[in-house]
Design an enzyme around this catalytic site. Structure first.
Site, PDB file in Angstrom:
ATOM      1  N   LYS A   1       0.805  -1.196   0.000  1.00  0.00           N
ATOM      2  CA  LYS A   1       0.000   0.000   0.000  1.00  0.00           C
ATOM      3  C   LYS A   1       0.854   1.269   0.000  1.00  0.00           C
ATOM      4  O   LYS A   1       0.364   2.344  -0.301  1.00  0.00           O
ATOM      5  CB  LYS A   1      -0.882   0.015   1.267  1.00  0.00           C
ATOM      6  CG  LYS A   1      -1.925  -1.086   1.290  1.00  0.00           C
ATOM      7  CD  LYS A   1      -2.814  -0.983   2.527  1.00  0.00           C
ATOM      8  CE  LYS A   1      -2.284  -1.857   3.620  1.00  0.00           C
ATOM      9  NZ  LYS A   1      -3.164  -1.985   4.791  1.00  0.00           N
ATOM     10  N   GLY A   2       2.088   1.117   0.412  1.00  0.00           N
ATOM     11  CA  GLY A   2       2.945   2.282   0.674  1.00  0.00           C
ATOM     12  C   GLY A   2       3.100   3.266  -0.470  1.00  0.00           C
ATOM     13  O   GLY A   2       3.358   4.443  -0.267  1.00  0.00           O
TER      14      GLY A   2
ATOM     15  N   GLU B   1       7.547   2.293  -5.829  1.00  0.00           N
ATOM     16  CA  GLU B   1       7.584   1.892  -4.417  1.00  0.00           C
ATOM     17  C   GLU B   1       7.726   3.108  -3.524  1.00  0.00           C
ATOM     18  O   GLU B   1       8.233   4.155  -3.957  1.00  0.00           O
ATOM     19  CB  GLU B   1       8.810   0.999  -4.175  1.00  0.00           C
ATOM     20  CG  GLU B   1       8.556  -0.470  -4.314  1.00  0.00           C
ATOM     21  CD  GLU B   1       7.829  -1.076  -3.113  1.00  0.00           C
ATOM     22  OE1 GLU B   1       7.132  -0.335  -2.388  1.00  0.00           O
ATOM     23  OE2 GLU B   1       7.952  -2.281  -2.921  1.00  0.00           O
ATOM     24  N   ASP B   2       7.357   2.963  -2.269  1.00  0.00           N
ATOM     25  CA  ASP B   2       7.622   4.036  -1.310  1.00  0.00           C
ATOM     26  C   ASP B   2       9.032   3.931  -0.743  1.00  0.00           C
ATOM     27  O   ASP B   2       9.685   4.934  -0.505  1.00  0.00           O
ATOM     28  CB  ASP B   2       6.585   4.029  -0.175  1.00  0.00           C
ATOM     29  CG  ASP B   2       6.486   2.685   0.517  1.00  0.00           C
ATOM     30  OD1 ASP B   2       6.833   1.658  -0.108  1.00  0.00           O
ATOM     31  OD2 ASP B   2       6.062   2.638   1.684  1.00  0.00           O
TER      32      ASP B   2
ATOM     33  N   ASP C   1      14.340  -1.084   1.232  1.00  0.00           N
ATOM     34  CA  ASP C   1      15.061  -1.285   2.486  1.00  0.00           C
ATOM     35  C   ASP C   1      16.013  -2.472   2.306  1.00  0.00           C
ATOM     36  O   ASP C   1      17.144  -2.302   1.853  1.00  0.00           O
ATOM     37  CB  ASP C   1      14.013  -1.526   3.586  1.00  0.00           C
ATOM     38  CG  ASP C   1      14.601  -1.531   4.975  1.00  0.00           C
ATOM     39  OD1 ASP C   1      15.825  -1.623   5.095  1.00  0.00           O
ATOM     40  OD2 ASP C   1      13.850  -1.446   5.956  1.00  0.00           O
TER      41      ASP C   1
ATOM     42  N   LYS D   1      16.909   3.175   1.528  1.00  0.00           N
ATOM     43  CA  LYS D   1      17.645   3.004   2.779  1.00  0.00           C
ATOM     44  C   LYS D   1      18.773   1.994   2.557  1.00  0.00           C
ATOM     45  O   LYS D   1      18.639   0.808   2.876  1.00  0.00           O
ATOM     46  CB  LYS D   1      16.681   2.500   3.860  1.00  0.00           C
ATOM     47  CG  LYS D   1      17.194   2.656   5.267  1.00  0.00           C
ATOM     48  CD  LYS D   1      16.404   1.810   6.235  1.00  0.00           C
ATOM     49  CE  LYS D   1      15.216   2.527   6.808  1.00  0.00           C
ATOM     50  NZ  LYS D   1      14.549   1.736   7.872  1.00  0.00           N
TER      51      LYS D   1
ATOM     52  N   VAL E   1      10.934   5.247   9.315  1.00  0.00           N
ATOM     53  CA  VAL E   1      10.271   6.480   8.903  1.00  0.00           C
ATOM     54  C   VAL E   1       8.815   6.223   8.521  1.00  0.00           C
ATOM     55  O   VAL E   1       8.467   5.127   8.068  1.00  0.00           O
ATOM     56  CB  VAL E   1      11.005   7.168   7.726  1.00  0.00           C
ATOM     57  CG1 VAL E   1      12.358   7.670   8.157  1.00  0.00           C
ATOM     58  CG2 VAL E   1      11.152   6.232   6.544  1.00  0.00           C
TER      59      VAL E   1
ATOM     60  N   ASP F   1       4.048   3.502   6.782  1.00  0.00           N
ATOM     61  CA  ASP F   1       3.367   3.322   8.063  1.00  0.00           C
ATOM     62  C   ASP F   1       4.263   2.611   9.071  1.00  0.00           C
ATOM     63  O   ASP F   1       5.305   2.047   8.708  1.00  0.00           O
ATOM     64  CB  ASP F   1       2.114   2.465   7.883  1.00  0.00           C
ATOM     65  CG  ASP F   1       2.474   1.009   7.604  1.00  0.00           C
ATOM     66  OD1 ASP F   1       3.307   0.764   6.717  1.00  0.00           O
ATOM     67  OD2 ASP F   1       1.963   0.125   8.312  1.00  0.00           O
TER      68      ASP F   1
ATOM     69  N   ARG G   1       0.347   6.731   8.120  1.00  0.00           N
ATOM     70  CA  ARG G   1       0.555   6.606   6.674  1.00  0.00           C
ATOM     71  C   ARG G   1       0.229   7.881   5.915  1.00  0.00           C
ATOM     72  O   ARG G   1       0.831   8.184   4.901  1.00  0.00           O
ATOM     73  CB  ARG G   1      -0.354   5.492   6.149  1.00  0.00           C
ATOM     74  CG  ARG G   1       0.335   4.523   5.242  1.00  0.00           C
ATOM     75  CD  ARG G   1      -0.664   3.585   4.623  1.00  0.00           C
ATOM     76  NE  ARG G   1      -0.569   2.222   5.084  1.00  0.00           N
ATOM     77  CZ  ARG G   1       0.368   1.374   4.708  1.00  0.00           C
ATOM     78  NH1 ARG G   1       1.317   1.751   3.893  1.00  0.00           N
ATOM     79  NH2 ARG G   1       0.384   0.138   5.159  1.00  0.00           N
TER      80      ARG G   1
HETATM   81  C1  PRP Z   1       7.283  -1.981   2.408  1.00  0.00           C
HETATM   82  C2  PRP Z   1       7.445  -1.149   1.160  1.00  0.00           C
HETATM   83  C3  PRP Z   1       8.063  -2.103   0.191  1.00  0.00           C
HETATM   84  C4  PRP Z   1       8.871  -3.020   1.068  1.00  0.00           C
HETATM   85  C5  PRP Z   1      10.303  -2.618   0.971  1.00  0.00           C
HETATM   86  O1  PRP Z   1       6.105  -2.728   2.312  1.00  0.00           O
HETATM   87  O2  PRP Z   1       6.227  -0.630   0.711  1.00  0.00           O
HETATM   88  O3  PRP Z   1       7.093  -2.820  -0.533  1.00  0.00           O
HETATM   89  O4  PRP Z   1       8.390  -2.837   2.397  1.00  0.00           O
HETATM   90  O5  PRP Z   1      11.109  -3.356   1.829  1.00  0.00           O
HETATM   91  P1  PRP Z   1      12.289  -4.292   1.376  1.00  0.00           P
HETATM   92  O6  PRP Z   1      13.208  -3.509   0.509  1.00  0.00           O
HETATM   93  O7  PRP Z   1      12.935  -4.669   2.690  1.00  0.00           O
HETATM   94  O8  PRP Z   1      11.715  -5.491   0.666  1.00  0.00           O
HETATM   95  P2  PRP Z   1       5.274  -3.306   3.552  1.00  0.00           P
HETATM   96  O9  PRP Z   1       5.415  -4.815   3.577  1.00  0.00           O
HETATM   97  O10 PRP Z   1       5.658  -2.574   4.805  1.00  0.00           O
HETATM   98  O11 PRP Z   1       3.791  -3.037   3.155  1.00  0.00           O
HETATM   99  P3  PRP Z   1       2.986  -1.669   2.902  1.00  0.00           P
HETATM  100  O12 PRP Z   1       3.548  -1.043   1.657  1.00  0.00           O
HETATM  101  O13 PRP Z   1       1.589  -2.136   2.733  1.00  0.00           O
HETATM  102  O14 PRP Z   1       3.181  -0.787   4.098  1.00  0.00           O
END
Ligand code: PRP
Length: 225
Positions: free
Chosen positions: A91-92, A147-148, A151, A179, A202, A208, A214
């Protein structure tokens, strides 16, 4: 350093006392602050919900940066034949995707997908699964995954490879935040909004913490106990 930040009209924020004052030095209690000044305080992150630490990127900085990224994408895809497929990872991505798509001047279509990576976990264990796939046929098309945050890199690394195996013409990725300190797999996004220099958690602008914060209009770090 001058502690006063202009808000609007004759209202200022005193960054030392954390109070709103007017140009004559009158101090306002929260209940006496006009609604439009309260909104400005929230937009700037001068008044933040409990649990947040500090604002990393203000709303206007994010907006400017997204415009810059969009310009780069407009240039890179200027000769595109079929519309670019923007695939947002829910969702991010939803706020970044909405902004980015509206600043694009090249032909494009919008699609979304959903993957399970973190769920309620704190760490991505590398086990990425597609829960909801996008609908537009990607064969022979140019795809930009949105993507948001990157990581560990597991999610985008998996998705880019997955889309490449679908007979696409090209696959690139755009992320609002990167990151690098969290990286567990070698991955670099093609378009990056901001690089986070440490490992803080963050929130805001789509990101979120257990579904909280969010929709904040800025990006902030959260307090760690
Ligand atoms: C977050 C973000 C990416 C992923 C990145 O998603 O939106 O999809 O983590 O992390 P990574 O590089 O370690 O793979 P999350 O699972 O938190 O879901 P959301 O977007 O619904 O908050």
């Amino acid at each position: 350093m001058n502690p006063f930040i202009w808000l609007e009209d004759n209202y200022y924020w005193n960054d030392e006392t954390h109070k709103v004052v007017d140009e004559n030095g009158n101090v306002f209690e929260y209940k006496d602050i006009p609604q439009k000044i309260r909104e400005r305080l929230k937009l700037l992150g001068l008044i933040m919900p409990n649990g947040l630490d500090k604002v990393l990127y203000q709303n206007f900085e994010i907006d400017l940066r997204i415009k810059e990224i969009a310009e780069k994408i407009n240039e890179d895809y200027k000769d595109i034949k079929d519309p670019l497929i923007l695939v947002g990872v829910l969702k991010g991505c939803f706020i970044f995707m909405a902004d980015l798509s509206r600043y694009l001047r090249i032909p494009h279509v919008i699609d979304f997908m959903s993957v399970s990576s973190y769920g309620d976990k704190i760490e991505n264990d590398g086990n990425v699964r597609i829960i909801m796939d996008c609908r537009v046929n990607q064969k022979g098309r140019d795809v930009l995954i949105v993507e948001d945050i990157v990581d560990s890199g597991y999610t985008l690394n998996y998705l880019v490879n997955n889309f490449k195996s679908r007979g696409t013409n090209s696959v690139k990725s755009a992320t609002l935040l990167d990151k690098p300190k969290g990286r567990k797999v070698d991955f670099e996004a093609d378009y990056v909004g901001f690089e986070l220099t440490d490992n803080s958690w963050v929130v805001g602008y789509g990101l979120d913490a257990f579904e909280k914060w969010r929709t904040l209009p800025y990006i902030a770090t959260i307090k760690r106990n």
